[in-house]
Motif scaffolding. Structure first.
Motif, PDB file in Angstrom:
ATOM      1  N   HIS A   1       1.881   7.572  -9.795  1.00  0.00           N
ATOM      2  CA  HIS A   1       2.344   6.583 -10.601  1.00  0.00           C
ATOM      3  C   HIS A   1       1.755   5.311 -10.687  1.00  0.00           C
ATOM      4  O   HIS A   1       1.300   4.899  -9.422  1.00  0.00           O
ATOM      5  CB  HIS A   1       4.117   6.119 -10.734  1.00  0.00           C
ATOM      6  CG  HIS A   1       4.391   5.587  -9.468  1.00  0.00           C
ATOM      7  ND1 HIS A   1       4.402   4.278  -9.350  1.00  0.00           N
ATOM      8  CD2 HIS A   1       4.728   6.358  -8.219  1.00  0.00           C
ATOM      9  CE1 HIS A   1       4.909   4.113  -8.064  1.00  0.00           C
ATOM     10  NE2 HIS A   1       4.941   5.323  -7.188  1.00  0.00           N
ATOM     11  N   PHE A   2       1.722   4.297 -11.698  1.00  0.00           N
ATOM     12  CA  PHE A   2       0.988   3.123 -11.576  1.00  0.00           C
ATOM     13  C   PHE A   2       1.857   1.987 -11.208  1.00  0.00           C
ATOM     14  O   PHE A   2       3.169   2.016 -11.294  1.00  0.00           O
ATOM     15  CB  PHE A   2       0.691   2.639 -12.898  1.00  0.00           C
ATOM     16  CG  PHE A   2      -0.308   3.527 -13.679  1.00  0.00           C
ATOM     17  CD1 PHE A   2      -1.667   3.381 -13.133  1.00  0.00           C
ATOM     18  CD2 PHE A   2      -0.289   4.505 -14.628  1.00  0.00           C
ATOM     19  CE1 PHE A   2      -3.059   4.013 -13.625  1.00  0.00           C
ATOM     20  CE2 PHE A   2      -1.077   5.377 -14.947  1.00  0.00           C
ATOM     21  CZ  PHE A   2      -2.235   5.034 -14.574  1.00  0.00           C
ATOM     22  N   SER A   3       1.532   1.443 -10.207  1.00  0.00           N
ATOM     23  CA  SER A   3       2.364   0.076  -9.684  1.00  0.00           C
ATOM     24  C   SER A   3       1.459  -0.687  -8.791  1.00  0.00           C
ATOM     25  O   SER A   3       0.200  -0.750  -8.931  1.00  0.00           O
ATOM     26  CB  SER A   3       3.165   0.788  -8.467  1.00  0.00           C
ATOM     27  OG  SER A   3       4.275  -0.055  -8.118  1.00  0.00           O
ATOM     28  N   ILE A   4       1.770  -1.511  -8.151  1.00  0.00           N
ATOM     29  CA  ILE A   4       1.036  -2.696  -7.256  1.00  0.00           C
ATOM     30  C   ILE A   4       1.153  -2.065  -5.905  1.00  0.00           C
ATOM     31  O   ILE A   4       2.378  -1.985  -5.285  1.00  0.00           O
ATOM     32  CB  ILE A   4       1.901  -4.101  -7.463  1.00  0.00           C
ATOM     33  CG1 ILE A   4       1.832  -4.628  -8.970  1.00  0.00           C
ATOM     34  CG2 ILE A   4       1.101  -4.972  -6.783  1.00  0.00           C
ATOM     35  CD1 ILE A   4       2.350  -5.877  -9.164  1.00  0.00           C
ATOM     36  N   TYR A   5       0.152  -2.316  -5.226  1.00  0.00           N
ATOM     37  CA  TYR A   5      -0.011  -1.498  -4.090  1.00  0.00           C
ATOM     38  C   TYR A   5      -0.879  -2.649  -3.045  1.00  0.00           C
ATOM     39  O   TYR A   5      -1.743  -3.499  -3.543  1.00  0.00           O
ATOM     40  CB  TYR A   5      -0.789  -0.116  -4.102  1.00  0.00           C
ATOM     41  CG  TYR A   5      -0.151   0.739  -4.534  1.00  0.00           C
ATOM     42  CD1 TYR A   5       0.775   1.818  -4.027  1.00  0.00           C
ATOM     43  CD2 TYR A   5      -0.561   1.123  -6.051  1.00  0.00           C
ATOM     44  CE1 TYR A   5       1.068   2.753  -4.819  1.00  0.00           C
ATOM     45  CE2 TYR A   5       0.057   2.053  -6.670  1.00  0.00           C
ATOM     46  CZ  TYR A   5       1.225   2.872  -5.873  1.00  0.00           C
ATOM     47  OH  TYR A   5       1.720   3.932  -6.706  1.00  0.00           O
ATOM     48  N   GLY A   6      -0.377  -2.535  -1.580  1.00  0.00           N
ATOM     49  CA  GLY A   6      -1.286  -3.439  -0.917  1.00  0.00           C
ATOM     50  C   GLY A   6      -1.657  -2.861   0.226  1.00  0.00           C
ATOM     51  O   GLY A   6      -0.946  -1.861   0.778  1.00  0.00           O
ATOM     52  N   VAL A   7      -2.578  -3.171   0.963  1.00  0.00           N
ATOM     53  CA  VAL A   7      -3.105  -2.519   2.307  1.00  0.00           C
ATOM     54  C   VAL A   7      -3.063  -3.525   3.228  1.00  0.00           C
ATOM     55  O   VAL A   7      -3.421  -4.888   3.174  1.00  0.00           O
ATOM     56  CB  VAL A   7      -4.838  -2.336   1.915  1.00  0.00           C
ATOM     57  CG1 VAL A   7      -5.395  -1.888   3.257  1.00  0.00           C
ATOM     58  CG2 VAL A   7      -4.817  -1.176   0.835  1.00  0.00           C
ATOM     59  N   GLY A   8      -2.363  -3.183   4.266  1.00  0.00           N
ATOM     60  CA  GLY A   8      -2.247  -4.085   5.443  1.00  0.00           C
ATOM     61  C   GLY A   8      -2.905  -3.381   6.712  1.00  0.00           C
ATOM     62  O   GLY A   8      -3.342  -2.215   6.715  1.00  0.00           O
ATOM     63  N   TYR A   9      -3.155  -4.219   7.694  1.00  0.00           N
ATOM     64  CA  TYR A   9      -3.788  -4.037   8.934  1.00  0.00           C
ATOM     65  C   TYR A   9      -3.026  -4.268  10.091  1.00  0.00           C
ATOM     66  O   TYR A   9      -2.663  -5.677  10.122  1.00  0.00           O
ATOM     67  CB  TYR A   9      -5.228  -4.457   9.090  1.00  0.00           C
ATOM     68  CG  TYR A   9      -5.807  -4.205  10.276  1.00  0.00           C
ATOM     69  CD1 TYR A   9      -6.289  -3.170  10.846  1.00  0.00           C
ATOM     70  CD2 TYR A   9      -5.972  -5.431  11.203  1.00  0.00           C
ATOM     71  CE1 TYR A   9      -6.954  -3.075  11.981  1.00  0.00           C
ATOM     72  CE2 TYR A   9      -6.436  -5.356  12.638  1.00  0.00           C
ATOM     73  CZ  TYR A   9      -6.887  -4.008  12.798  1.00  0.00           C
ATOM     74  OH  TYR A   9      -7.408  -3.786  14.004  1.00  0.00           O
ATOM     75  N   LEU A  10      -2.842  -3.559  10.782  1.00  0.00           N
ATOM     76  CA  LEU A  10      -1.859  -3.733  12.103  1.00  0.00           C
ATOM     77  C   LEU A  10      -2.824  -3.488  13.276  1.00  0.00           C
ATOM     78  O   LEU A  10      -3.286  -2.219  13.442  1.00  0.00           O
ATOM     79  CB  LEU A  10      -0.640  -3.014  12.315  1.00  0.00           C
ATOM     80  CG  LEU A  10       0.410  -3.428  13.424  1.00  0.00           C
ATOM     81  CD1 LEU A  10       0.886  -4.676  12.895  1.00  0.00           C
ATOM     82  CD2 LEU A  10       1.605  -2.249  13.261  1.00  0.00           C
ATOM     83  N   PRO A  11      -3.153  -4.433  14.225  1.00  0.00           N
ATOM     84  CA  PRO A  11      -3.914  -4.073  15.139  1.00  0.00           C
ATOM     85  C   PRO A  11      -3.262  -3.292  16.318  1.00  0.00           C
ATOM     86  O   PRO A  11      -2.007  -3.309  16.626  1.00  0.00           O
ATOM     87  CB  PRO A  11      -4.272  -5.705  15.669  1.00  0.00           C
ATOM     88  CG  PRO A  11      -3.165  -6.489  15.109  1.00  0.00           C
ATOM     89  CD  PRO A  11      -2.698  -6.036  13.968  1.00  0.00           C
ATOM     90  N   ASP A  12      -4.307  -2.760  16.912  1.00  0.00           N
ATOM     91  CA  ASP A  12      -3.965  -1.951  18.255  1.00  0.00           C
ATOM     92  C   ASP A  12      -2.881  -2.694  19.239  1.00  0.00           C
ATOM     93  O   ASP A  12      -3.407  -4.033  19.342  1.00  0.00           O
ATOM     94  CB  ASP A  12      -4.837  -1.258  18.767  1.00  0.00           C
ATOM     95  CG  ASP A  12      -5.416  -0.193  18.034  1.00  0.00           C
ATOM     96  OD1 ASP A  12      -4.689   0.277  16.967  1.00  0.00           O
ATOM     97  OD2 ASP A  12      -6.857   0.181  18.111  1.00  0.00           O
ATOM     98  N   ALA A  13      -1.677  -2.162  19.683  1.00  0.00           N
ATOM     99  CA  ALA A  13      -1.250  -2.757  21.026  1.00  0.00           C
ATOM    100  C   ALA A  13      -2.254  -3.183  22.068  1.00  0.00           C
ATOM    101  O   ALA A  13      -3.020  -2.354  22.414  1.00  0.00           O
ATOM    102  CB  ALA A  13      -0.134  -2.351  21.384  1.00  0.00           C
ATOM    103  N   PRO A  14      -2.131  -4.407  22.824  1.00  0.00           N
ATOM    104  CA  PRO A  14      -2.731  -4.902  23.851  1.00  0.00           C
ATOM    105  C   PRO A  14      -2.895  -3.242  24.907  1.00  0.00           C
ATOM    106  O   PRO A  14      -1.885  -2.912  25.081  1.00  0.00           O
ATOM    107  CB  PRO A  14      -2.248  -6.018  24.588  1.00  0.00           C
ATOM    108  CG  PRO A  14      -1.484  -6.478  23.282  1.00  0.00           C
ATOM    109  CD  PRO A  14      -1.179  -5.265  22.485  1.00  0.00           C
ATOM    110  N   VAL A  15      -3.839  -3.152  25.667  1.00  0.00           N
ATOM    111  CA  VAL A  15      -3.895  -2.264  26.482  1.00  0.00           C
ATOM    112  C   VAL A  15      -3.323  -2.854  28.119  1.00  0.00           C
ATOM    113  O   VAL A  15      -4.179  -3.750  28.464  1.00  0.00           O
ATOM    114  CB  VAL A  15      -5.043  -1.632  26.945  1.00  0.00           C
ATOM    115  CG1 VAL A  15      -5.149  -0.528  27.733  1.00  0.00           C
ATOM    116  CG2 VAL A  15      -5.514  -0.946  25.382  1.00  0.00           C
ATOM    117  N   PHE A  16      -2.284  -2.478  28.572  1.00  0.00           N
ATOM    118  CA  PHE A  16      -1.784  -3.018  29.788  1.00  0.00           C
ATOM    119  C   PHE A  16      -2.006  -1.811  31.168  1.00  0.00           C
ATOM    120  O   PHE A  16      -1.596  -0.755  30.753  1.00  0.00           O
ATOM    121  CB  PHE A  16      -0.576  -3.428  29.675  1.00  0.00           C
ATOM    122  CG  PHE A  16      -0.271  -4.735  28.796  1.00  0.00           C
ATOM    123  CD1 PHE A  16      -0.756  -5.683  28.920  1.00  0.00           C
ATOM    124  CD2 PHE A  16       0.731  -4.516  27.841  1.00  0.00           C
ATOM    125  CE1 PHE A  16      -0.409  -6.887  27.901  1.00  0.00           C
ATOM    126  CE2 PHE A  16       0.969  -5.244  26.664  1.00  0.00           C
ATOM    127  CZ  PHE A  16       0.094  -6.565  26.972  1.00  0.00           C
TER     128      PHE A  16
END
Length: 201
Positions: free
Chosen positions: A8-23
């Motif tokens: 269907h037609f709508s408004i979409y957004g693209v987000g970016y979530l960085p990887d969690a730090p490596v401990f």
């Protein structure tokens, strides 16, 4: 490039979530998933480039900061602090001010917040009760009420909050059916708790 199929037609957004730090100090730790969660979302940070220090005790200032970040509170410079032992330049200052103003946490004395002191398990229960109430979060009962063997050590001012958080599955008892109300809380324990709270938001 991102490609996707829509129905269907709508408004979409693209987000970016960085990887969690490596401990390097959480491999195999029981709270690893919670730690990955809180660090990925910026609720808690590491204690070094590759260290989280999961067994380090959680301070009152650190705990209030994590709750403030979870609530979306932004840092403000020069906020008025109601406690003499909280510097306006401290990283936790705006979060302490927010929590005090909204009745989420009180000082240990009228003018002392004790930000560097470790938070106890019963204190954490009360603060979580106030926090979820302020955000109008519905905490449904998911666990059978438990009568702890050290029930008599839970202060009257914390009893209701302890059992509310326990039956909601936010806080759990320890071995031998103890709650350990005066025991201190670790960064790992708080990570797990924050993840559980977030799942109900």
């Amino acid at each position: 490039m991102v490609e996707f199929i829509i129905n269907h037609f709508s408004i979409y957004g693209v987000g970016y979530l960085p990887d969690a730090p490596v401990f390097t100090d959480i491999t195999g730790h029981w709270a690893k998933e919670g730690i990955d969660f809180v660090t990925q979302y910026g609720l808690l940070k590491g204690t070094g480039s590759d260290k989280f220090s999961p067994n380090m005790k959680m301070t009152r200032g650190m705990f209030v900061t994590a709750l403030g970040r979870l609530a979306g509170i932004t840092e403000k410079v020069g906020v008025e602090i109601p406690f003499a032992d909280v510097s306006s330049t401290a990283y936790y200052a705006p979060y302490v001010a927010w929590a005090a103003e909204n009745g989420i946490v009180n000082g240990r004395k009228a003018d002392k917040f004790a930000p560097e002191q470790s938070i106890t398990r019963q204190e954490m229960a009360v603060i979580l009760k106030n926090f979820t109430g302020k955000l109008d979060l519905e905490l449904s009962v998911s666990q059978q009420s438990e009568v702890f063997h050290d029930e008599n050590k839970i202060k009257n001012w914390a009893s209701n909050a302890v059992h509310m958080m326990q039956t909601a599955g936010i806080l759990y008892g320890k071995e031998n059916h103890r709650f350990d109300p005066n025991g201190t809380t670790t960064r790992a324990e708080v990570s797990a708790v924050l993840r559980r709270i977030t799942e109900r938001m």
